[in-house]
Design an enzyme around this catalytic site. Structure first.
Site, PDB file in Angstrom:
ATOM      1  N   TRP A 322       0.810  -1.228   0.000  1.00 43.61           N
ATOM      2  CA  TRP A 322       0.000   0.000   0.000  1.00 43.61           C
ATOM      3  C   TRP A 322       0.836   1.267   0.000  1.00 43.61           C
ATOM      4  O   TRP A 322       0.767   2.067   0.927  1.00 43.61           O
ATOM      5  CB  TRP A 322      -0.954   0.037   1.192  1.00 43.61           C
ATOM      6  CG  TRP A 322      -2.081  -0.902   1.103  1.00 43.61           C
ATOM      7  CD1 TRP A 322      -3.211  -0.772   0.360  1.00 43.61           C
ATOM      8  CD2 TRP A 322      -2.227  -2.133   1.829  1.00 43.61           C
ATOM      9  NE1 TRP A 322      -4.039  -1.846   0.560  1.00 43.61           N
ATOM     10  CE2 TRP A 322      -3.455  -2.694   1.463  1.00 43.61           C
ATOM     11  CE3 TRP A 322      -1.413  -2.808   2.747  1.00 43.61           C
ATOM     12  CZ2 TRP A 322      -3.902  -3.901   1.979  1.00 43.61           C
ATOM     13  CZ3 TRP A 322      -1.856  -4.007   3.255  1.00 43.61           C
ATOM     14  CH2 TRP A 322      -3.084  -4.546   2.885  1.00 43.61           C
ATOM     15  N   CYS A 406      -3.235   3.338   3.200  1.00 38.87           N
ATOM     16  CA  CYS A 406      -3.786   2.008   2.946  1.00 38.87           C
ATOM     17  C   CYS A 406      -4.824   2.103   1.832  1.00 38.87           C
ATOM     18  O   CYS A 406      -4.503   2.427   0.704  1.00 38.87           O
ATOM     19  CB  CYS A 406      -4.374   1.456   4.242  1.00 38.87           C
ATOM     20  SG  CYS A 406      -4.910  -0.241   4.134  1.00 38.87           S
ATOM     21  N   CYS A 407      -6.096   1.878   2.140  1.00 36.77           N
ATOM     22  CA  CYS A 407      -7.132   1.819   1.115  1.00 36.77           C
ATOM     23  C   CYS A 407      -8.025   3.042   1.161  1.00 36.77           C
ATOM     24  O   CYS A 407      -8.219   3.742   0.179  1.00 36.77           O
ATOM     25  CB  CYS A 407      -7.978   0.576   1.325  1.00 36.77           C
ATOM     26  SG  CYS A 407      -7.005  -0.921   1.480  1.00 36.77           S
ATOM     27  N   GLY A 718     -10.086  -1.967  -1.767  1.00 39.12           N
ATOM     28  CA  GLY A 718      -9.259  -0.841  -1.360  1.00 39.12           C
ATOM     29  C   GLY A 718      -7.834  -0.907  -1.882  1.00 39.12           C
ATOM     30  O   GLY A 718      -7.052  -0.008  -1.644  1.00 39.12           O
TER      31      GLY A 718
END
Lengths: 743, 242
Positions: A322, A406-407, A718
């Site tokens: 990520w 991250c998402c 995500g």
């Protein structure tokens, strides 16, 4: 004015750290189309070919090219490494060779040993001995967990907790290095340390001063690392190459120091565009060179790796890191922040081929220029590599200069940080409520003892809701307390010294809770309310199955009867979480995001009243259950859009898969329809959308013949993954999702 | 059935091939034709099948989805034969155009010519006409229908100045020769208001529905039309259009 700032408009930013203001005063908005972009240079093609060879080797070698088992990863543990020194523009690798992973035992020695063994290697005795007399984060957490926490973790009602790996989800504001140089940043931190040092020495204040001390030490180390690569980052960057390089050193130092899940790179394209524009205007750079620098930088980001355990890979499949890059969005005044460099970032997906990293996230606003919206849609259709999040609902809540970690986790860049908290299995909460607090799989009494529902008649909705209320209240408190322990110990034993150096001192803190199985729970409650659901008990006397008679509305069809149940679940759970205070006064947030843990959670959960069979995967994130949204994509999206972002400020993930044919009869129509769809979805105050445009048959073929599709990228929940890196059960789950198609 | 009720087979809220932009496709129940290649035989029968949805309900849903349809999109009524429900559609079309500012499309086989056609077309932006066969004999044999009805609708839309797309499903060994194409083009070229003529390849993806309904599938064993052949035929007709 420093000489490196020649040509920049002055402001508050010249005297104190304020990157957002610098951007606002100096960026050049671009509202044209993609026709100015340049293809890859010969150098880029050659270097990428070398990288592709390495990536292929990595894949053939069980997903890990190599592990440096002799050292403990840190900023200065490894000598400078290169892919091909003469061909590189932006330099710096995590270890001494590309794709070779470092070992990070700060989270827990047992995990480090297991990770190495998982790939047939042994961690050196020296490393193991170094950690003999120190407490790791993992050990600290387990010293403080009580019996209930351990049982809840074992039953899989709260799992995936960052108690055996780095919490991550942090975004250093690495732009500060390029703009100010390290010496100024260190001076600021030293001043903060003096200032906090004069305050009353409460436990919290002492902690802050100690943390500042750690940050300053690691900032000095970062300067040394850069000097090994021949760069003097003590001063600001003087041109575009330096700006990219300085910024990258900050990120590189962070991922050398710690292996937290999802340490993202922030919102950098428009910032960097200011440097590119200055060089282009000065005639020292052309478009091809600007693109070449971005291409080279993105190659570096694609090589970031961490060593993980098998359990970790199960939750977060496909080896993601990520390196989330947040693009576009608007200023606080609503003016587009799209620049030419916002296009260049996307262009790397053509110049270098599609890829899951960095995790390119478009901060979508209704007012973004159409040329940029169209290019994003085109890139989605061609590569399935990008995701979209609604800037119009985020910028007012997180300040306009926020980034995504991250998402779907928004936070003010360098102003806020997050205590990541995995997720709670809501479908299991319901089953536990029906079974008087016993886990339906193991039969263990996990939650407080209550009555098991009778199996001699249909379930009564009101009685079920009363029991659900009791047990969700219980799990919410347990969940907050568990996370408080984890983050206390993480700060104590595995503090992110360098990443936090690129945050304001004493930043805003968010504690991010999560739920999984939302659509399973909503449909289950809908079935109990609108159909006739009769429990079936097993030989232990526990409810493990149900008969369902009659029809009931299902989440994903824009039917308020069930959509309002889903909304209630999230609003209600958030209210229950808030009742227990968070460590360091963090603000509670909640996400509807599963990564790939929807498969793992499903595996740990028995039959549910909606007709889902035991072990079957949940739908990912906020998605309706596979195949139950039968009124088309607009209805499905409209259901998810009803979930209130104010209860779920850590994000509501939705993954959308459509066949090219169903999106439109030709590319022009597909692009127009996709941008319309995104506008329509986000106008309903929805939060996030992953977009996949491909045929189910393609995935089935890729599952059988992975060699044919070395770079097939799919968006899961995500983030994007290389399809070949998913295990069979996760590939099957992706294939079983609702594909919006047409006959 | 009350005047406000529609007999709906299904709703597709994200239709992109039934007109311009993203559309709300309302599949209405009931059709007098019996095309051998029909992939929606479950829409053939009226009363008792499908679900009852009021015009208000359709309108409310569409208002909610308005943001998705702003790019030229709107409502498409299809089926089944939507013209069986013409008088009710008028009210729906009027509200979609006047209150939502969206476009209206009718996707029809022209199986009937409703009395209120003039009023309906006044609220219609596009008519997609399914030109099945180029002669009455084939129409009767393969669809239990007639070419005359289709010609009547082409005349009517020409008279009213409504934009028209025409589509023809090409089935192997029934209407897939260049000779067939010449005959279709003869019809098309008489109508200057046809802005698009599109061939669709026969596929058998609706066959399972026949088994479910206990109806014999007349085209059992007929392969789908090869995409390359469809492309060649489309090019052939494009070259011959005026």
């Amino acid at each position: 004015m420093k000489v490196e700032w020649n040509g920049f408009a002055e402001g508050i930013w010249t005297d104190s750290i304020d990157v957002a203001e610098f951007i606002k005063l100096n960026y050049t908005c671009y509202d044209g189309d993609a026709s100015f972009l340049a293809g890859p240079t010969k150098r880029t093609e050659q270097l990428m070919a070398e990288v592709n060879t390495l990536l292929l080797k990595e894949q053939e070698n069980n997903g890990v090219l190599g592990i440096d088992t002799e050292k403990v990863t840190s900023i200065l543990s490894y000598k400078p490494g290169y892919i091909d020194k003469d061909k590189e523009i932006i330099v710096g690798l995590q270890t001494e060779a590309p794709l070779v992973r470092g070992v990070n035992p700060f989270g827990g020695m047992r995990m480090a040993i297991k990770s190495c063994e998982g790939y047939g290697m042994n961690l050196s005795k020296d490393v193991i001995n170094q950690f003999k007399y120190r407490t790791t984060h993992n050990e600290g957490v387990f010293m403080a967990y009580n019996g209930t926490m351990r049982k809840a973790r074992h039953a899989g009602i709260i799992t995936g907790l960052p108690d055996a790996y780095g919490r991550g989800r942090l975004i250093g504001d690495y732009r500060r290095i390029a703009l100010y140089g390290m010496d100024f940043l260190i001076t600021c931190k030293k001043a903060d340390k003096e200032e906090f040092g004069d305050r009353t020495m409460t436990e919290e204040n002492i902690r802050i001063v100690e943390e500042l001390s750690k940050q300053i030490g690691f900032m000095e180390q970062l300067k040394t690392l850069a000097s090994w690569y021949g760069c003097d980052i003590s001063r600001p960057a003087a041109n575009a190459v330096e700006a990219v390089q300085w910024l990258y050193f900050g990120y590189l130092g962070s991922v050398k120091e710690q292996n937290g899940a999802a340490n993202s790179i922030g919102r950098i394209s428009t910032f960097l565009d200011i440097y590119f524009e200055r060089d282009i205007q000065a005639g020292v750079m052309d478009e091809s060179r600007a693109q070449e620098i971005m291409d080279d930088f993105i190659i570096k980001l694609r090589l970031v790796r961490h060593l993980r355990t098998e359990e970790y890979n199960d939750l977060f499949a496909g080896d993601p890191v990520w390196v989330t890059m947040s693009e576009a969005g608007c200023t606080a005044e609503g003016k587009s922040l799209v620049t030419k460099n916002s296009f260049r970032t996307l262009q790397t997906l053509y110049n270098l081929g599609s890829s899951c990293e960095p995790n390119i996230t478009i901060l979508w606003s209704q007012t973004l220029p159409q040329g940029y919206k169209d290019f994003c849609a085109q890139v989605s259709i061609d590569t399935d590599s990008i995701q979209y999040e609604n800037d119009d609902i985020m910028r007012s809540r997180f300040t306009a200069d926020y980034s995504i970690a991250c998402c779907v986790s928004a936070m003010g860049t360098g102003k806020q940080m997050q205590f990541f908290g995995a997720r709670c299995n809501m479908a299991k909460v319901l089953l536990m409520a029906l079974n008087g607090g016993k886990d339906e799989v193991y039969g263990e009494q996990v939650a407080p003892l209550g009555d098991i529902f009778d199996a001699d008649g249909a379930l009564d909705y009101d009685k079920v809701m009363a029991a659900y209320d009791t047990y969700s209240e219980w799990i919410a408190a347990l969940y907050v307390n568990t996370l408080n322990i984890i983050h206390f110990m993480h700060d104590k034993y595995a503090y992110e010294r360098l990443t936090m150096a690129f945050h304001d001192t004493d930043p805003g803190r968010l504690m991010a809770f999560g739920i999984s199985g939302l659509s399973v729970l909503a449909d289950s409650l809908s079935a109990i309310k609108y159909a006739k659901v009769t429990p079936i008990k097993d030989e232990r006397g526990l409810i493990t199955d149900f008969t369902i008679e009659g029809e009931f509305p299902r989440f994903g069809n824009d039917d308020d009867r069930v959509d309002m149940i889903a909304k209630f679940i999230t609003d209600d759970f958030y209210k229950k979480l808030v009742k227990t205070p968070c460590y360091r006064n963090a603000v509670h947030t909640l996400s509807i995001l599963t990564i790939t843990s929807n498969v793992v959670y499903g595996r740990k959960t028995g039959n549910t009243p909606d007709g889902r069979r035991a072990k079957e995967p949940f739908a990912p994130g906020g998605n309706p259950m596979h195949g139950r949204d039968i009124n088309g994509a607009v209805a499905s999206l409209s259901s998810v859009a009803k979930l209130d972002y104010d209860s779920c400020r850590d994000g509501i993930s939705n993954t959308f898969s459509v066949t090219p044919h169903a999106l439109g009869e030709n590319k022009t129509a597909q692009v127009a329809n996709l941008t319309s769809m995104l506008d329509g979805y986000f106008a309903q105050n929805a939060h996030h959308l992953n977009v996949n445009v491909f045929n189910r048959e393609l995935l089935v073929d890729a599952m059988e013949n992975p060699g044919k599709y070395p770079t097939l990228t799919v968006r899961v929940s995500g983030y994007a993954v290389n399809f070949n890196r998913l295990t069979r059960d996760k590939q099957e789950e992706v294939i079983s999702r609702t594909f919006h198609e047409t006959l | 059935m009350s005047n406000n009720n529609l007999n709906v087979h299904s709703i597709e809220s994200f239709a992109t091939l039934e007109g311009v932009g993203i559309r709300f496709a309302l599949f209405l129940q009931g059709c007098p034709y019996r095309c051998v290649y029909c992939h929606n035989p479950d829409t053939w029968y009226g009363g008792g099948r499908g679900s009852i949805v009021t015009i208000d309900e359709v309108f409310t849903k569409m208002s909610h989805y308005k943001g998705f349809y702003k790019n030229g999109g709107g409502l498409t009524v299809t089926g089944g034969e939507p013209l069986l429900h013409a008088s009710k559609i008028i009210e729906l079309f009027r509200r979609v155009r006047e209150e939502l500012g969206l476009t209206n499309t009718i996707d029809t086989s022209c199986a009937v010519m409703p009395d209120c056609i003039d009023e309906l077309l006044a609220y219609t932006d596009l008519v997609i006409i399914d030109l099945k066969f180029h002669n009455n004999a084939d129409y009767d044999k393969f669809a239990k229908g007639s070419l005359d009805n289709t010609i009547a609708m082409l005349d009517k839309t020409l008279e009213k100045g409504v934009n028209v797309w025409v589509r023809t499903v090409v089935v192997p060994d029934i209407n897939d020769t260049t000779d067939d194409m010449d005959k279709y083009i003869n019809i098309i070229n008489k109508y200057p208001h046809i802005s698009k003529y599109e061939l669709l390849g026969y596929h058998s993806m609706g066959e399972f529905k026949y088994a479910e309904l206990g109806i014999k599938y007349a085209l059992e064993g007929v392969e789908q039309l090869q995409p390359s052949k469809l492309k060649a035929l489309q090019q052939y007709v494009n070259e011959r259009r005026i």
